[in-house]
Design a protein around this motif. Sequence first.
Motif, PDB file in Angstrom:
ATOM      1  N   GLY A   1      62.790  19.006  78.594  1.00  0.00           N
ATOM      2  CA  GLY A   1      62.291  18.569  77.287  1.00  0.00           C
ATOM      3  C   GLY A   1      63.181  19.042  76.152  1.00  0.00           C
ATOM      4  O   GLY A   1      63.517  18.267  75.235  1.00  0.00           O
ATOM      5  N   ARG A   2      63.602  20.298  76.210  1.00  0.00           N
ATOM      6  CA  ARG A   2      64.493  20.832  75.160  1.00  0.00           C
ATOM      7  C   ARG A   2      65.834  20.109  75.181  1.00  0.00           C
ATOM      8  O   ARG A   2      66.414  19.817  74.126  1.00  0.00           O
ATOM      9  N   HIS A   3      66.325  19.822  76.395  1.00  0.00           N
ATOM     10  CA  HIS A   3      67.592  19.091  76.542  1.00  0.00           C
ATOM     11  C   HIS A   3      67.469  17.704  75.906  1.00  0.00           C
ATOM     12  O   HIS A   3      68.387  17.229  75.223  1.00  0.00           O
ATOM     13  N   HIS A   4      66.314  17.037  76.120  1.00  0.00           N
ATOM     14  CA  HIS A   4      66.095  15.718  75.531  1.00  0.00           C
ATOM     15  C   HIS A   4      66.121  15.778  74.003  1.00  0.00           C
ATOM     16  O   HIS A   4      66.665  14.878  73.348  1.00  0.00           O
ATOM     17  N   ILE A   5      65.528  16.838  73.438  1.00  0.00           N
ATOM     18  CA  ILE A   5      65.530  16.980  71.974  1.00  0.00           C
ATOM     19  C   ILE A   5      66.970  17.030  71.453  1.00  0.00           C
ATOM     20  O   ILE A   5      67.339  16.312  70.519  1.00  0.00           O
ATOM     21  N   PHE A   6      67.798  17.885  72.084  1.00  0.00           N
ATOM     22  CA  PHE A   6      69.179  18.065  71.612  1.00  0.00           C
ATOM     23  C   PHE A   6      70.053  16.844  71.876  1.00  0.00           C
ATOM     24  O   PHE A   6      71.060  16.636  71.201  1.00  0.00           O
ATOM     25  N   SER A   7      69.673  16.029  72.874  1.00  0.00           N
ATOM     26  CA  SER A   7      70.484  14.844  73.178  1.00  0.00           C
ATOM     27  C   SER A   7      69.889  13.564  72.588  1.00  0.00           C
ATOM     28  O   SER A   7      70.323  12.459  72.910  1.00  0.00           O
ATOM     29  N   GLY A   8      68.856  13.732  71.739  1.00  0.00           N
ATOM     30  CA  GLY A   8      68.316  12.591  71.013  1.00  0.00           C
ATOM     31  C   GLY A   8      67.372  11.714  71.809  1.00  0.00           C
ATOM     32  O   GLY A   8      67.094  10.574  71.424  1.00  0.00           O
TER      33      GLY A   8
ATOM     34  N   ASN B   1      63.513  11.112  73.877  1.00  0.00           N
ATOM     35  CA  ASN B   1      62.097  11.455  73.672  1.00  0.00           C
ATOM     36  C   ASN B   1      61.689  12.540  74.677  1.00  0.00           C
ATOM     37  O   ASN B   1      61.754  12.320  75.889  1.00  0.00           O
ATOM     38  N   PRO B   2      61.252  13.715  74.184  1.00  0.00           N
ATOM     39  CA  PRO B   2      60.937  14.817  75.095  1.00  0.00           C
ATOM     40  C   PRO B   2      59.487  14.856  75.583  1.00  0.00           C
ATOM     41  O   PRO B   2      59.130  15.703  76.393  1.00  0.00           O
ATOM     42  N   VAL B   3      58.641  13.947  75.077  1.00  0.00           N
ATOM     43  CA  VAL B   3      57.190  14.085  75.272  1.00  0.00           C
ATOM     44  C   VAL B   3      56.797  14.110  76.747  1.00  0.00           C
ATOM     45  O   VAL B   3      56.002  14.954  77.185  1.00  0.00           O
ATOM     46  N   GLN B   4      57.363  13.196  77.552  1.00  0.00           N
ATOM     47  CA  GLN B   4      56.981  13.133  78.970  1.00  0.00           C
ATOM     48  C   GLN B   4      57.322  14.441  79.698  1.00  0.00           C
ATOM     49  O   GLN B   4      56.514  14.953  80.480  1.00  0.00           O
ATOM     50  N   ALA B   5      58.514  14.989  79.425  1.00  0.00           N
ATOM     51  CA  ALA B   5      58.922  16.247  80.068  1.00  0.00           C
ATOM     52  C   ALA B   5      58.001  17.394  79.662  1.00  0.00           C
ATOM     53  O   ALA B   5      57.581  18.202  80.501  1.00  0.00           O
ATOM     54  N   PHE B   6      57.668  17.466  78.365  1.00  0.00           N
ATOM     55  CA  PHE B   6      56.777  18.531  77.894  1.00  0.00           C
ATOM     56  C   PHE B   6      55.368  18.380  78.476  1.00  0.00           C
ATOM     57  O   PHE B   6      54.711  19.371  78.794  1.00  0.00           O
ATOM     58  N   ASP B   7      54.899  17.134  78.626  1.00  0.00           N
ATOM     59  CA  ASP B   7      53.588  16.890  79.240  1.00  0.00           C
ATOM     60  C   ASP B   7      53.566  17.402  80.686  1.00  0.00           C
ATOM     61  O   ASP B   7      52.601  18.045  81.114  1.00  0.00           O
ATOM     62  N   LYS B   8      54.625  17.087  81.423  1.00  0.00           N
ATOM     63  CA  LYS B   8      54.716  17.528  82.822  1.00  0.00           C
ATOM     64  C   LYS B   8      54.792  19.053  82.904  1.00  0.00           C
ATOM     65  O   LYS B   8      54.221  19.671  83.807  1.00  0.00           O
ATOM     66  N   SER B   9      55.488  19.661  81.941  1.00  0.00           N
ATOM     67  CA  SER B   9      55.575  21.130  81.881  1.00  0.00           C
ATOM     68  C   SER B   9      54.193  21.730  81.668  1.00  0.00           C
ATOM     69  O   SER B   9      53.806  22.694  82.356  1.00  0.00           O
ATOM     70  N   ALA B  10      53.442  21.146  80.739  1.00  0.00           N
ATOM     71  CA  ALA B  10      52.096  21.660  80.430  1.00  0.00           C
ATOM     72  C   ALA B  10      51.160  21.494  81.625  1.00  0.00           C
ATOM     73  O   ALA B  10      50.381  22.408  81.943  1.00  0.00           O
ATOM     74  N   THR B  11      51.253  20.339  82.303  1.00  0.00           N
ATOM     75  CA  THR B  11      50.399  20.084  83.471  1.00  0.00           C
ATOM     76  C   THR B  11      50.666  21.109  84.573  1.00  0.00           C
ATOM     77  O   THR B  11      49.732  21.668  85.166  1.00  0.00           O
ATOM     78  N   ALA B  12      51.943  21.363  84.842  1.00  0.00           N
ATOM     79  CA  ALA B  12      52.308  22.340  85.882  1.00  0.00           C
ATOM     80  C   ALA B  12      51.841  23.743  85.498  1.00  0.00           C
ATOM     81  O   ALA B  12      51.355  24.501  86.348  1.00  0.00           O
ATOM     82  N   ALA B  13      51.966  24.086  84.218  1.00  0.00           N
ATOM     83  CA  ALA B  13      51.525  25.416  83.745  1.00  0.00           C
ATOM     84  C   ALA B  13      50.015  25.577  83.918  1.00  0.00           C
ATOM     85  O   ALA B  13      49.528  26.645  84.324  1.00  0.00           O
ATOM     86  N   GLN B  14      49.280  24.499  83.639  1.00  0.00           N
ATOM     87  CA  GLN B  14      47.816  24.545  83.809  1.00  0.00           C
ATOM     88  C   GLN B  14      47.440  24.744  85.281  1.00  0.00           C
ATOM     89  O   GLN B  14      46.504  25.495  85.600  1.00  0.00           O
ATOM     90  N   GLU B  15      48.176  24.074  86.176  1.00  0.00           N
ATOM     91  CA  GLU B  15      47.922  24.242  87.634  1.00  0.00           C
ATOM     92  C   GLU B  15      48.183  25.694  88.041  1.00  0.00           C
ATOM     93  O   GLU B  15      47.439  26.263  88.831  1.00  0.00           O
ATOM     94  N   ALA B  16      49.253  26.279  87.499  1.00  0.00           N
ATOM     95  CA  ALA B  16      49.594  27.678  87.829  1.00  0.00           C
ATOM     96  C   ALA B  16      48.476  28.613  87.380  1.00  0.00           C
ATOM     97  O   ALA B  16      48.118  29.566  88.078  1.00  0.00           O
ATOM     98  N   MET B  17      47.915  28.337  86.204  1.00  0.00           N
ATOM     99  CA  MET B  17      46.877  29.219  85.644  1.00  0.00           C
ATOM    100  C   MET B  17      45.548  29.114  86.394  1.00  0.00           C
ATOM    101  O   MET B  17      44.756  30.040  86.398  1.00  0.00           O
ATOM    102  N   LYS B  18      45.323  27.983  87.046  1.00  0.00           N
ATOM    103  CA  LYS B  18      44.090  27.799  87.832  1.00  0.00           C
ATOM    104  C   LYS B  18      44.069  28.686  89.078  1.00  0.00           C
ATOM    105  O   LYS B  18      43.008  28.995  89.600  1.00  0.00           O
ATOM    106  N   LEU B  19      45.265  29.009  89.578  1.00  0.00           N
ATOM    107  CA  LEU B  19      45.363  29.685  90.890  1.00  0.00           C
ATOM    108  C   LEU B  19      45.302  31.194  90.769  1.00  0.00           C
ATOM    109  O   LEU B  19      45.588  31.745  89.730  1.00  0.00           O
TER     110      LEU B  19
END
Length: 266
Positions: free
Chosen positions: A239-246, A248-266
């Motif tokens: 997502g950060r790479h997408h920001i610097f290369s112009g 759209n980072p939204v999909q990458a950040f969404d996937k990051s958040a989803t994975a983080a939520q799964e980690a926190m459930k366990l």
Amino acid sequence: SLGSGHYALGRGYLALQEYEKSDIHLKKAFEAGYQTPEVAYKRGIVLGELYLKESDKANRITNKEMRETRQKEIEKNFLEPAVRFLRKGGQTQTESPQYIEALISFYEKKYDRALKILAETIAQNKNDIPLIYKAKILEGNIFLAIGRDLNNFDESLENLSKAEAAYQQVIEIGKSDIRGYTGLGSILERKIEIMLNSKGGDIQSLVDQAIAYCDKALQIDPGAAGVYAMKSAIYMRLGRHHIFSGKNPVQAFDKSATAAQEAMKL
């Protein structure tokens, strides 16, 4: 006895790679007076694995001061006692003394010594598949640690390639163990970092490979919180790479958040 019961439970959880639960029971076995070299050795193994796990998390802290502070805490809480228990367990009859010595050298960051001992151990025990398997995991961990520590990116990549070769052998021997796949994921995480910091270029193919290794690990162990944390960190970098290369980072950040939520459930 109470001590031997806790030891049996601790050993069982260790076999399942449930290190936190294993540590609870091995600690109770020791406190109950059940202090054989085998118990000390197993406790050293568990504390070492917990150190590696917590160290992986700490490596993802972007603030340098906070990262270094956390690493010092982890070394005090896990690494130092791991080495102490491995030394106490050196007399165990159930493990190769050379392997224990290589493990201690690795945790003491004496990487050349650890690799030398491992090479000799493998050469002398070519038919001992369980020992070679453990030795190859350790070899991968050593080259990964060197690859992470080096600031020279070409030298770092050279060591990461050696780590990759070791982890591929791990997967060939033990397809139902996640450590080969998580090792390969960690290598790609470091390669992504190197590309972002120095070489530039598109990281998408590295991200795809890393996520594929994470998903293979999760097929084996759906409860591996650390693997979800790795996925989250990789998508965050993308997502950060997408920001610097112009892009759209939204999909990458969404996937990051989803994975983080799964980690926190366990």
